[in-house]
Scaffold this motif. Structure first.
Motif, PDB file in Angstrom:
ATOM      1  N   GLU A 109       0.683  -1.243   0.048  1.00  0.00           N
ATOM      2  CA  GLU A 109      -0.064  -0.082   0.083  1.00  0.00           C
ATOM      3  C   GLU A 109       0.836   1.401  -0.112  1.00  0.00           C
ATOM      4  N   PRO A 110       1.768   1.304  -0.732  1.00  0.00           N
ATOM      5  CA  PRO A 110       2.790   2.553  -0.839  1.00  0.00           C
ATOM      6  C   PRO A 110       2.170   3.961  -1.017  1.00  0.00           C
ATOM      7  N   THR A 111       0.959   4.114  -1.708  1.00  0.00           N
ATOM      8  CA  THR A 111       0.424   5.366  -1.914  1.00  0.00           C
ATOM      9  C   THR A 111      -0.951   5.660  -1.194  1.00  0.00           C
ATOM     10  N   SER A 112      -1.172   4.683  -0.490  1.00  0.00           N
ATOM     11  CA  SER A 112      -2.647   4.603   0.586  1.00  0.00           C
ATOM     12  C   SER A 112      -2.776   6.019   1.384  1.00  0.00           C
ATOM     13  N   ALA A 113      -1.612   6.192   1.813  1.00  0.00           N
ATOM     14  CA  ALA A 113      -1.788   7.340   2.891  1.00  0.00           C
ATOM     15  C   ALA A 113      -1.634   8.817   2.218  1.00  0.00           C
ATOM     16  N   LEU A 114      -1.533   8.726   0.976  1.00  0.00           N
ATOM     17  CA  LEU A 114      -1.415  10.015   0.123  1.00  0.00           C
ATOM     18  C   LEU A 114      -2.639  10.584  -0.319  1.00  0.00           C
ATOM     19  N   ASP A 115      -2.526  11.929  -0.677  1.00  0.00           N
ATOM     20  CA  ASP A 115      -3.575  12.531  -1.548  1.00  0.00           C
ATOM     21  C   ASP A 115      -3.696  11.994  -2.938  1.00  0.00           C
ATOM     22  N   VAL A 116      -4.646  11.979  -3.478  1.00  0.00           N
ATOM     23  CA  VAL A 116      -5.023  11.320  -4.650  1.00  0.00           C
ATOM     24  C   VAL A 116      -3.958  11.775  -5.876  1.00  0.00           C
ATOM     25  N   SER A 117      -3.664  13.323  -5.726  1.00  0.00           N
ATOM     26  CA  SER A 117      -2.797  13.921  -6.653  1.00  0.00           C
ATOM     27  C   SER A 117      -1.460  13.446  -6.597  1.00  0.00           C
ATOM     28  N   VAL A 118      -0.990  13.243  -5.512  1.00  0.00           N
ATOM     29  CA  VAL A 118       0.458  12.939  -4.867  1.00  0.00           C
ATOM     30  C   VAL A 118       0.305  11.355  -5.300  1.00  0.00           C
ATOM     31  N   GLN A 119      -0.339  10.626  -5.059  1.00  0.00           N
ATOM     32  CA  GLN A 119      -0.471   9.029  -5.477  1.00  0.00           C
ATOM     33  C   GLN A 119      -0.219   9.083  -6.978  1.00  0.00           C
ATOM     34  N   ALA A 120      -0.551   9.899  -7.636  1.00  0.00           N
ATOM     35  CA  ALA A 120      -0.397   9.516  -9.145  1.00  0.00           C
ATOM     36  C   ALA A 120       1.255   9.793  -9.315  1.00  0.00           C
ATOM     37  N   ASP A 179       8.381   4.496 -13.584  1.00  0.00           N
ATOM     38  CA  ASP A 179       9.678   4.977 -14.415  1.00  0.00           C
ATOM     39  C   ASP A 179      10.857   4.108 -13.964  1.00  0.00           C
ATOM     40  N   LEU A 180      10.973   3.967 -12.673  1.00  0.00           N
ATOM     41  CA  LEU A 180      12.207   3.211 -11.879  1.00  0.00           C
ATOM     42  C   LEU A 180      12.075   2.041 -12.523  1.00  0.00           C
ATOM     43  N   GLN A 181      10.881   1.305 -12.426  1.00  0.00           N
ATOM     44  CA  GLN A 181      10.769  -0.103 -13.079  1.00  0.00           C
ATOM     45  C   GLN A 181      11.326  -0.082 -14.370  1.00  0.00           C
ATOM     46  N   ARG A 182      10.942   0.824 -15.212  1.00  0.00           N
ATOM     47  CA  ARG A 182      11.279   0.568 -16.771  1.00  0.00           C
ATOM     48  C   ARG A 182      12.963   0.842 -16.916  1.00  0.00           C
ATOM     49  N   GLU A 183      13.290   1.994 -16.015  1.00  0.00           N
ATOM     50  CA  GLU A 183      14.879   2.134 -16.076  1.00  0.00           C
ATOM     51  C   GLU A 183      15.612   0.991 -15.498  1.00  0.00           C
ATOM     52  N   GLN A 184      15.315   0.245 -14.513  1.00  0.00           N
ATOM     53  CA  GLN A 184      16.151  -0.645 -13.821  1.00  0.00           C
ATOM     54  C   GLN A 184      15.731  -1.978 -13.815  1.00  0.00           C
ATOM     55  N   GLY A 185      14.679  -2.283 -14.618  1.00  0.00           N
ATOM     56  CA  GLY A 185      14.034  -3.649 -14.659  1.00  0.00           C
ATOM     57  C   GLY A 185      13.481  -4.261 -13.389  1.00  0.00           C
ATOM     58  N   LEU A 186      13.214  -3.389 -12.555  1.00  0.00           N
ATOM     59  CA  LEU A 186      12.512  -3.697 -11.273  1.00  0.00           C
ATOM     60  C   LEU A 186      11.407  -4.753 -11.486  1.00  0.00           C
ATOM     61  N   THR A 187      11.141  -5.731 -10.374  1.00  0.00           N
ATOM     62  CA  THR A 187       9.975  -6.566 -10.442  1.00  0.00           C
ATOM     63  C   THR A 187       9.219  -6.241  -9.347  1.00  0.00           C
ATOM     64  N   TYR A 188       7.963  -6.042  -9.206  1.00  0.00           N
ATOM     65  CA  TYR A 188       7.266  -5.234  -8.005  1.00  0.00           C
ATOM     66  C   TYR A 188       6.096  -6.456  -7.790  1.00  0.00           C
ATOM     67  N   LEU A 189       5.948  -6.591  -6.484  1.00  0.00           N
ATOM     68  CA  LEU A 189       4.654  -7.180  -5.906  1.00  0.00           C
ATOM     69  C   LEU A 189       4.296  -5.839  -5.233  1.00  0.00           C
ATOM     70  N   PHE A 190       2.902  -5.748  -5.815  1.00  0.00           N
ATOM     71  CA  PHE A 190       2.239  -4.344  -5.465  1.00  0.00           C
ATOM     72  C   PHE A 190       1.037  -4.584  -4.585  1.00  0.00           C
ATOM     73  N   ILE A 191       0.827  -3.971  -3.562  1.00  0.00           N
ATOM     74  CA  ILE A 191      -0.435  -4.387  -2.749  1.00  0.00           C
ATOM     75  C   ILE A 191      -1.164  -3.058  -2.771  1.00  0.00           C
ATOM     76  N   SER A 192      -2.340  -3.225  -2.724  1.00  0.00           N
ATOM     77  CA  SER A 192      -3.315  -2.052  -2.665  1.00  0.00           C
ATOM     78  C   SER A 192      -4.792  -2.675  -2.680  1.00  0.00           C
ATOM     79  N   HIS A 193      -5.589  -1.805  -1.897  1.00  0.00           N
ATOM     80  CA  HIS A 193      -6.933  -2.311  -1.875  1.00  0.00           C
ATOM     81  C   HIS A 193      -7.685  -1.446  -2.862  1.00  0.00           C
ATOM     82  N   ASN A 194      -7.040  -0.607  -3.706  1.00  0.00           N
ATOM     83  CA  ASN A 194      -7.579   0.623  -4.580  1.00  0.00           C
ATOM     84  C   ASN A 194      -7.713   0.032  -5.916  1.00  0.00           C
ATOM     85  N   LEU A 195      -8.514  -0.451  -6.714  1.00  0.00           N
ATOM     86  CA  LEU A 195      -8.431  -1.015  -7.867  1.00  0.00           C
ATOM     87  C   LEU A 195      -8.159  -0.131  -9.108  1.00  0.00           C
TER      88      LEU A 195
END
Ligand code: ATP
Ligand code: SF4
Ligand code: MG
Length: 342
Positions: free
Chosen positions: A199-210, A218-234
């Motif tokens: 839930e890395p962005t759940s505590a943030l305002d909507v505009s800041v979330q984006a 961007d970081l994922q693209r540049e560094q080839g990162l793999t994510y497990l991303f948890i969110s209750h926000n579809l």
């Protein structure tokens, strides 16, 4: 018709992360003396009960589900904060939980990092940013010289859209979104390959979330990162995921490519979650009204745990637990889908 899921076409090799039948039980028994005096039994809570998935390098698997379904417990299992009660985790072909216990485990911990929901709680308020981001570099013996360290911290701050000048400030001098950027910079310090984001962005305002989500992409693209991303926000999940896993009471009930899941959800619980979002477009199928509440995990329903809330439940559903099966290119645990009833 059931079929074994075909590997995804673009697969170039083994997945980076493979969770197999991961389970974690918590002992929530009353204290020993009360148990003896009041003759109360031991109480076990099955927070995660047999979860299997894989994530390809450079891709994002999102986990969704209502509060208490076990998302954070999966996250903590993946980074080694919890040991599994059952099952295991392969990371880049090695048994991660066996490795975490050995001196080699340090190397593995560098490669797997976690970002938490509350960026304020996870940043030491008494440290300046230079020390916060520099700590993993020092701890893992990556850099020790002051000048080198400062240079690297400056680079990391720039990579998340902050200024190297920010390194002499304290966490309270930043906004929520900026603090989460600092957490991301710290997580990236060891040059990890896999980021577990709870839930890395759940505590943030909507505009800041984006903004934060875009930095993460961007970081994922540049560094080839793999994510497990948890969110209750579809809506967030729709933005970041390649694949989506829907959890209910400690189990995965549906795993599908993002497009497929949003366009053609199979499991009645996935449908219910999607139907709860007013702005989601619908494909003409009937809405599943949101009904009932998540059952008590200490006393889960028999058979399919979703049956007390499911409009398609029948006698088989309350007696027999559905397995996660490959059906028409997605994985679904539902008797009605398997039988072609819905
Ligand atoms: N350390 C613990 N000891 C006892 N029970 C726990 C512990 N951690 C989690 N649980 C229980 O395990 C279940 C799953 O919790 P978890 O935090 O993984 O859910 P979640 O999906 O992350 O929920 P949320 O969306 O609220 O963050 C819950 O019933 C929770 O109360
Ligand atoms: S198995 Fe039965 S109760 Fe469970 S989701 Fe499917 S139809 Fe509903
Ligand atoms: Mg959680």
């Amino acid at each position: 018709m059931n079929a074994v899921i075909e590997p995804r076409k673009e697969t170039t090799g083994e997945p980076l992360v493979v969770a197999h039948d991961l389970a974690r039980t918590f002992d929530v028994s009353p204290p020993w003396l009360n148990r003896v005096l009041e003759r109360k039994p031991r109480v076990l809570l099955h927070a995660v009960d047999g979860v299997s998935f894989s994530i390809e390098r450079g891709k994002t698997l999102a986990l969704v589900g209502e509060s208490g379904c076990g998302k954070s417990t999966v996250a903590r299992l993946l980074v080694g904060l919890y040991a599994p009660t059952r099952g295991g985790l392969q990371f880049d072909g090695q048994d991660a939980h066996a490795a975490f216990k050995t001196p080699e485990g340090r190397k593995l911990r560098r490669r797997i990092q976690m970002i938490f929901q509350d960026p304020y709680a996870s940043l030491n308020p008494r440290w300046i940013v230079e020390d916060i981001i520099g700590e993993p570099l020092r701890e893992h013996g990556i850099l020790s010289g002051k000048a080198e360290l400062r240079e690297r911290v400056g680079e990391l701050l720039k990579s998340v859209g902050l200024s190297p000048l920010d390194m002499s400030k304290y966490p309270h001098q930043f906004s929520g979104g900026q603090r989460q950027r600092i957490s991301i910079a710290r997580a990236l310090a060891t040059q990890p390959e896999f980021l577990v984001c709870d839930e890395p962005t759940s505590a943030l305002d909507v505009s800041v979330q984006a903004q934060v989500l875009n930095i993460m992409k961007d970081l994922q693209r540049e560094q080839g990162l793999t994510y497990l991303f948890i969110s209750h926000n579809l809506a967030v999940v729709r933005h970041v995921a390649d694949q989506v896993g829907v959890m209910y009471l400690g189990r995965l009930v549906e795993v599908a490519d993002k497009q497929k899941l949003f366009a053609d959800p199979q499991h009645p619980y996935t449908r219910m979650l999607l139907d709860a979002i007013p702005q989601m477009k619908h494909t003409g199928r009937q809405r599943t009204p949101v009904q009932g509440e998540v059952p008590n995990p200490l006393n889960p329903p028999t058979g399919c745990a979703f049956h007390p809330r499911c409009p398609h439940a029948n006698a088989r559903c309350s007696a027999e637990r559905p397995k996660l099966l490959g059906i028409q290119g997605v994985q679904v645990a539902c008797h009605a889908v398997e039988e072609g009833r819905i």
